[in-house]
Design an enzyme around this catalytic site. Structure first.
Site, mmCIF file in Angstrom:
data_model
loop_
_atom_site.group_PDB
_atom_site.id
_atom_site.type_symbol
_atom_site.label_atom_id
_atom_site.label_comp_id
_atom_site.label_asym_id
_atom_site.label_seq_id
_atom_site.Cartn_x
_atom_site.Cartn_y
_atom_site.Cartn_z
ATOM 1 C CG ASP A 1 -0.248 -0.051 2.538
ATOM 2 O OD1 ASP A 1 0.767 -0.770 2.645
ATOM 3 O OD2 ASP A 1 -0.709 0.601 3.493
ATOM 4 C CD GLU B 1 4.302 0.570 6.856
ATOM 5 O OE1 GLU B 1 5.040 0.991 7.761
ATOM 6 O OE2 GLU B 1 3.955 1.267 5.861
#
Length: 380
Positions: A81, A142
């Site tokens: 991400d 994350e």
């Protein structure tokens, strides 16, 4: 091995371009899963098995190890991400100018995926088998604190000897040997609304109470000892002529050592146990969601190994600490030797000026490949 990687540099850049040009913000499940599908395809070609941990809200997580792996002792962490919204890749796609590559997520951490994949390819090309001793854990959230993957990371890390985290190296090339822990809290104040001109005395201002609380929160900061408290967002009220009946603040807390958690939690309880504005109520929600990554004995020993490998290939490895969070904190808190920042060198992450230093792509991939092989021999 170095000559092989030099020959693969253009292929690595094309791979990074493919990833960068796909939006994969933390809340963009479709985009993150598209990145995951690309990674799955490449790892399958190399004989790796992939277990997909499906998620409803976020992108799916990936657990990857070679089909011939038996109880790998090295865990490698990476994430798919980014912090950028849908449409960013179309607005400013991957580009190269001089010795730098640009684009959303180019250094945090799409270049790291290329580095990890090609480090494995380099080991295979040389007939080395260190790649059989690694378990790769790739998560999708994350950048927002790993809410759906923290337990998975901790589960997969248990029993491992080494943890290598693929966040980018710092701008000066330093690896990360320590990170501050992080907590996110929301302070909510409920008051009583009233017209500020007609009957202000009947009101109980949530905003006024929140102001008192904010000042008390900032007094908790102790920068010399690594504690920082920041109220980053506040909101409340309905109009200028109404005594506010609701207000809240978003609070970011950073710590250097786990021992500081208990002290801070006690002080937060004390602050919220009473009010300055009679008739208001206070509620604190949240938690410390990332423990600190402390530079302990095991981490120092792993750092020395990396520095030895670097010296052999002509790279001087320095280390540093940082206040930013990463999944390295989870493995470190389990007592596993952990080093972060093993991706290529770059900077300005999370901004429209994010960049990769292209000359470091091959050298850091070589460092990673040789490190995996070196550590694999030490786990036997």
């Amino acid at each position: 091995m170095e000559s092989f990687l030099k020959q693969q540099e253009n292929a690595m850049l094309h791979f990074i371009e493919e990833l960068v040009n796909i939006d994969s913000g933390s809340y963009d499940k479709q985009g993150v899963d598209k990145i995951g599908e690309i990674l799955i395809s490449h790892y399958k070609e190399l004989g790796f098995q992939i277990e997909v941990e499906k998620q409803e809200e976020f992108g799916n997580h990936l657990l990857i190890q070679h089909r011939d792996a038996i109880d790998p002792q090295i865990i490698i962490l990476a994430h798919m991400d980014t912090v950028f919204p849908v449409g960013t890749a179309a607005e400013r796609p991957f580009s190269i100018k001089d010795d730098r590559a640009y684009g959303p997520g180019v250094i945090d951490m799409k270049s790291s995926h290329a580095s990890l994949l090609y480090a494995i390819k380099a080991l295979m090309h040389e007939g080395l088998i260190g790649y059989k001793d690694i378990k790769i854990v790739i998560n999708s959230d994350e950048e927002i604190g790993s809410p759906s993957s923290k337990c998975m990371i901790e589960r997969e890390a248990k029993g491992k000897k080494y943890a290598l985290v693929m966040e980018p190296a710092r701008k000066d090339g330093s690896l990360v040997s320590a990170r501050r822990g992080k907590g996110n809290y929301t302070l909510i104040v409920e008051g009583r609304a009233a017209h500020s001109g007609i009957e202000p005395e009947k009101g109980r201002s949530a905003i006024e109470e929140l102001a008192h609380k904010i000042l008390q929160l900032y007094e908790l900061s102790d920068h010399e000892n690594g504690i920082s408290v920041n109220v980053g967002l506040i909101e409340g009220g309905s109009s200028a002529n109404t005594v506010s009946d609701h207000a809240e603040a978003q609070i970011d807390i950073r710590i250097k050592e786990m021992d500081q958690v208990e002290y801070l939690e006690e002080r937060l309880e004390e602050i919220c146990a009473s009010t300055e504005v009679s008739g208001t109520k206070v509620l604190l929600e949240g938690e410390m969601n990332r423990p600190p990554m402390e530079k302990n004995k095991k981490t120092r020993a792993l750092l020395r190994i990396i520095q030895d490998v670097g010296e052999e290939i002509g790279i001087e490895i320095e280390d540093t600490s940082t206040g930013g969070g990463s999944d390295a904190s989870f493995t470190s808190s389990l007592g596993i030797a952990t080093i972060d920042g093993l991706g290529p060198v770059g900077g300005n992450a999370h901004s429209d000026k994010e960049y990769l230093e292209i000359p470091t792509l091959v050298e850091r991939t070589l460092l990673l490949a040789l490190l995996i092989e070196r550590l694999s021999h030490r786990t036997k």
